[in-house]
Design a protein around this motif. Structure first.
Motif, mmCIF file in Angstrom:
data_model
loop_
_atom_site.group_PDB
_atom_site.id
_atom_site.type_symbol
_atom_site.label_atom_id
_atom_site.label_comp_id
_atom_site.label_asym_id
_atom_site.label_seq_id
_atom_site.Cartn_x
_atom_site.Cartn_y
_atom_site.Cartn_z
ATOM 1 N N LEU A 1 -8.320 9.631 -7.531
ATOM 2 C CA LEU A 1 -8.888 8.336 -7.641
ATOM 3 C C LEU A 1 -8.205 7.421 -8.346
ATOM 4 O O LEU A 1 -8.150 6.289 -8.180
ATOM 5 C CB LEU A 1 -10.330 8.653 -8.564
ATOM 6 N N ALA A 2 -7.568 8.023 -9.494
ATOM 7 C CA ALA A 2 -6.305 7.283 -9.927
ATOM 8 C C ALA A 2 -5.398 6.543 -9.005
ATOM 9 O O ALA A 2 -4.897 5.256 -9.046
ATOM 10 C CB ALA A 2 -5.695 7.914 -11.137
ATOM 11 N N VAL A 3 -4.968 7.436 -8.053
ATOM 12 C CA VAL A 3 -3.839 6.914 -7.109
ATOM 13 C C VAL A 3 -4.523 5.723 -6.250
ATOM 14 O O VAL A 3 -4.055 4.729 -5.764
ATOM 15 C CB VAL A 3 -3.410 8.092 -6.244
ATOM 16 N N VAL A 4 -5.745 6.037 -5.577
ATOM 17 C CA VAL A 4 -6.337 5.325 -4.687
ATOM 18 C C VAL A 4 -6.559 3.758 -5.410
ATOM 19 O O VAL A 4 -6.727 2.618 -4.732
ATOM 20 C CB VAL A 4 -7.637 5.399 -4.065
ATOM 21 N N PHE A 5 -7.290 3.769 -6.550
ATOM 22 C CA PHE A 5 -7.166 2.697 -7.398
ATOM 23 C C PHE A 5 -6.055 1.900 -7.630
ATOM 24 O O PHE A 5 -5.898 0.853 -7.566
ATOM 25 C CB PHE A 5 -7.864 2.722 -8.779
ATOM 26 N N SER A 6 -4.770 2.503 -7.869
ATOM 27 C CA SER A 6 -3.643 1.899 -7.992
ATOM 28 C C SER A 6 -2.997 1.518 -6.790
ATOM 29 O O SER A 6 -2.428 0.330 -6.727
ATOM 30 C CB SER A 6 -2.438 3.137 -8.627
ATOM 31 N N GLN A 7 -3.437 2.191 -5.558
ATOM 32 C CA GLN A 7 -2.916 1.491 -4.414
ATOM 33 C C GLN A 7 -3.713 0.039 -4.057
ATOM 34 O O GLN A 7 -3.166 -0.412 -3.062
ATOM 35 C CB GLN A 7 -3.337 2.557 -3.140
ATOM 36 N N LEU A 8 -4.768 -0.157 -4.613
ATOM 37 C CA LEU A 8 -5.676 -1.231 -4.742
ATOM 38 C C LEU A 8 -4.856 -2.372 -5.145
ATOM 39 O O LEU A 8 -5.280 -3.652 -4.949
ATOM 40 C CB LEU A 8 -6.892 -1.038 -4.970
ATOM 41 N N GLY A 9 -3.895 -1.872 -6.001
ATOM 42 C CA GLY A 9 -3.307 -3.003 -6.833
ATOM 43 C C GLY A 9 -4.107 -3.226 -8.233
ATOM 44 O O GLY A 9 -3.347 -4.107 -9.106
ATOM 45 N N GLU A 10 -4.858 -2.198 -8.610
ATOM 46 C CA GLU A 10 -5.492 -2.200 -9.922
ATOM 47 C C GLU A 10 -4.367 -1.566 -10.943
ATOM 48 O O GLU A 10 -4.051 -0.642 -10.534
ATOM 49 C CB GLU A 10 -6.730 -1.708 -9.828
ATOM 50 N N GLN A 11 -4.274 -2.122 -12.087
ATOM 51 C CA GLN A 11 -3.406 -1.601 -13.046
ATOM 52 C C GLN A 11 -4.206 -0.474 -13.525
ATOM 53 O O GLN A 11 -5.096 -0.494 -14.246
ATOM 54 C CB GLN A 11 -3.041 -2.616 -14.247
ATOM 55 N N THR A 12 -3.907 0.790 -13.318
ATOM 56 C CA THR A 12 -4.558 1.889 -13.626
ATOM 57 C C THR A 12 -4.121 2.863 -14.511
ATOM 58 O O THR A 12 -2.841 3.292 -14.188
ATOM 59 C CB THR A 12 -4.973 2.946 -12.024
ATOM 60 N N TYR B 50 0.872 -1.326 -0.150
ATOM 61 C CA TYR B 50 -0.034 -0.267 -0.036
ATOM 62 C C TYR B 50 0.989 1.144 -0.115
ATOM 63 O O TYR B 50 1.109 1.901 1.031
ATOM 64 C CB TYR B 50 -0.845 -0.189 1.440
ATOM 65 N N PRO B 51 1.511 1.434 -1.148
ATOM 66 C CA PRO B 51 2.523 2.570 -1.038
ATOM 67 C C PRO B 51 1.898 4.008 -0.898
ATOM 68 O O PRO B 51 0.821 4.040 -1.510
ATOM 69 C CB PRO B 51 3.239 2.511 -2.307
ATOM 70 N N VAL C 101 4.218 5.804 -13.766
ATOM 71 C CA VAL C 101 4.662 6.546 -12.705
ATOM 72 C C VAL C 101 5.622 5.773 -11.639
ATOM 73 O O VAL C 101 4.617 5.172 -10.970
ATOM 74 C CB VAL C 101 3.496 7.513 -12.171
ATOM 75 N N ASP C 102 6.593 5.905 -11.448
ATOM 76 C CA ASP C 102 7.500 4.670 -10.789
ATOM 77 C C ASP C 102 6.950 4.933 -9.208
ATOM 78 O O ASP C 102 7.117 3.794 -8.615
ATOM 79 C CB ASP C 102 8.925 4.795 -10.839
ATOM 80 N N SER C 103 6.636 6.080 -8.815
ATOM 81 C CA SER C 103 6.511 6.438 -7.455
ATOM 82 C C SER C 103 5.110 5.462 -6.922
ATOM 83 O O SER C 103 5.052 5.254 -5.804
ATOM 84 C CB SER C 103 6.320 7.749 -6.977
ATOM 85 N N PHE C 104 4.315 5.335 -7.841
ATOM 86 C CA PHE C 104 2.961 4.543 -7.741
ATOM 87 C C PHE C 104 3.220 3.282 -8.409
ATOM 88 O O PHE C 104 2.999 3.545 -9.856
ATOM 89 C CB PHE C 104 1.860 5.404 -7.936
ATOM 90 N N VAL C 105 3.139 2.049 -7.914
ATOM 91 C CA VAL C 105 3.361 0.849 -8.368
ATOM 92 C C VAL C 105 2.615 0.523 -9.513
ATOM 93 O O VAL C 105 3.012 0.086 -10.803
ATOM 94 C CB VAL C 105 3.362 -0.135 -7.568
ATOM 95 N N ASP C 106 1.412 0.855 -9.464
ATOM 96 C CA ASP C 106 0.426 0.243 -10.516
ATOM 97 C C ASP C 106 -0.376 1.613 -11.424
ATOM 98 O O ASP C 106 -1.283 1.268 -11.838
ATOM 99 C CB ASP C 106 -0.654 -0.444 -9.998
ATOM 100 N N LEU C 107 0.461 2.717 -11.292
ATOM 101 C CA LEU C 107 -0.199 3.856 -11.935
ATOM 102 C C LEU C 107 0.637 4.336 -13.252
ATOM 103 O O LEU C 107 1.540 4.361 -13.290
ATOM 104 C CB LEU C 107 -0.326 5.095 -10.899
ATOM 105 N N THR C 108 -0.348 4.459 -14.168
ATOM 106 C CA THR C 108 0.296 5.104 -15.636
ATOM 107 C C THR C 108 -0.658 6.503 -15.678
ATOM 108 O O THR C 108 -1.754 6.338 -15.648
ATOM 109 C CB THR C 108 0.312 3.992 -16.683
ATOM 110 N N VAL C 109 0.157 7.489 -16.334
ATOM 111 C CA VAL C 109 -0.410 8.558 -16.739
ATOM 112 C C VAL C 109 -0.134 9.131 -18.152
ATOM 113 O O VAL C 109 1.027 9.282 -18.435
ATOM 114 C CB VAL C 109 -0.077 9.687 -15.722
#
Length: 292
Positions: free
Chosen positions: A141-152, A76-77, A192-200
């Motif tokens: 919202l994108a951040v919290v979905f990525s924190q859930l482990g969803e590829q966002t 949960y980064p 975005v490397d700081s957020f494991v499963d987030l792409t922008v």
């Protein structure tokens, strides 16, 4: 000097075994030094307490440090204050235990149940005017979905006054507009490397013809690719009262989340937007009122 280095390595190895990975992560994060770990291990043994508790008792780390390590242990980064070059508007990253972020997580749960679990992948965030917090909500919202482990994937489809490149401090100046104009390919979609499963994907070059670009068939094809590759696709849009861009974007997503500002947004504007989206075949998934 060689003996000292060997001793430090031994202490570091001992710390890595302590409390599963608490000691290792604290060392890796630079929160404690190998020589500090020896003191922690001694206190841990004497008082029969956890490694993190012992380190905190010695004044080597803070409660915030422990929460950061726990976030890593439980995948949960989040970011520490002043960590990274992102906007402070990313409360989901910088203040994950605040009431505001708890509300975001509750919204995330509702969206999963009402939309994403129904087989849909993308959702447009739509507001009436530029002061309603649309971009802020989309980013968090994108951040919290990525924190859930969803590829966002977060897409900035506001081709008039985009802000996601500023919020996430994107180095890539090209974006959605450049893809739609045939001036760039998928290489501009940045993880975005700081957020494991987030792409922008930023909006890119501000074009003279945003409505025409968003109406092109290659936008439909791009959204199909995005939906196939990611679990969740959040799309930021331009203010719906000022242009018809949001309606076009939302129709590509099939669903929209309306956002408004307390005591600021006119009910008549929201009603008008709802009716326009419904006529375009867009499902209104829910509505959010920002109080800030």
């Amino acid at each position: 000097m060689g003996d000292i280095n060997v001793d430090k390595q031994l202490v570091q190895n001992d710390a890595r075994k302590a409390d599963s990975s608490m000691g290792k992560l604290l060392l890796d994060l630079g929160k404690i030094k190998p020589e500090d770990a020896e003191r922690v291990l001694r206190l841990q043994k004497v008082e029969n307490i956890r490694f993190g508790e012992a380190a905190q008792k010695l004044g080597l780390i803070t409660e915030a440090d422990i929460k950061q390590v726990l976030s890593l242990q439980f995948d949960y980064p989040y970011l520490q204050p002043n960590q990274g070059q992102f906007s402070k508007e990313l409360v989901a990253a910088y203040k994950p235990f605040s009431k505001q972020v708890e509300a975001l997580r509750a919204l995330r749960s509702q969206l999963i149940l009402r939309w994403f679990n129904e087989g849909y992948k993308s959702l447009a965030i739509v507001s009436a005017t530029s002061g309603d917090g649309c971009s802020n909500l989309a980013a968090n919202l994108a951040v919290v979905f990525s924190q859930l482990g969803e590829q966002t994937l977060l897409i900035d489809a506001n081709l008039r006054e985009p802000v996601q490149h500023k919020i996430f401090n994107l180095n890539e100046s090209r974006g959605l507009s450049d893809i739609l104009a045939g001036r760039a390919g998928l290489e501009v979609v940045k993880k975005v490397d700081s957020f494991v499963d987030l792409t922008v994907l930023g909006a890119g070059t501000v074009p003279p013809n945003p409505q025409e670009l968003l109406s092109r068939s290659n936008f439909i094809e791009f959204m199909k690719q995005a939906n196939a590759h990611y679990d969740v696709v959040i799309v930021d849009t331009a203010p719906a009262i000022e242009t018809s861009d949001a309606q076009t974007v939302a129709s590509r997503c099939e669903g929209a989340l309306l956002t408004s500002r307390l005591n600021q947004t006119r009910l008549s504007d929201l009603t008008n937007i709802r009716d326009q989206l419904s006529l375009a075949g867009v499902q209104i998934v829910g509505a959010v009122v920002n109080d800030f």
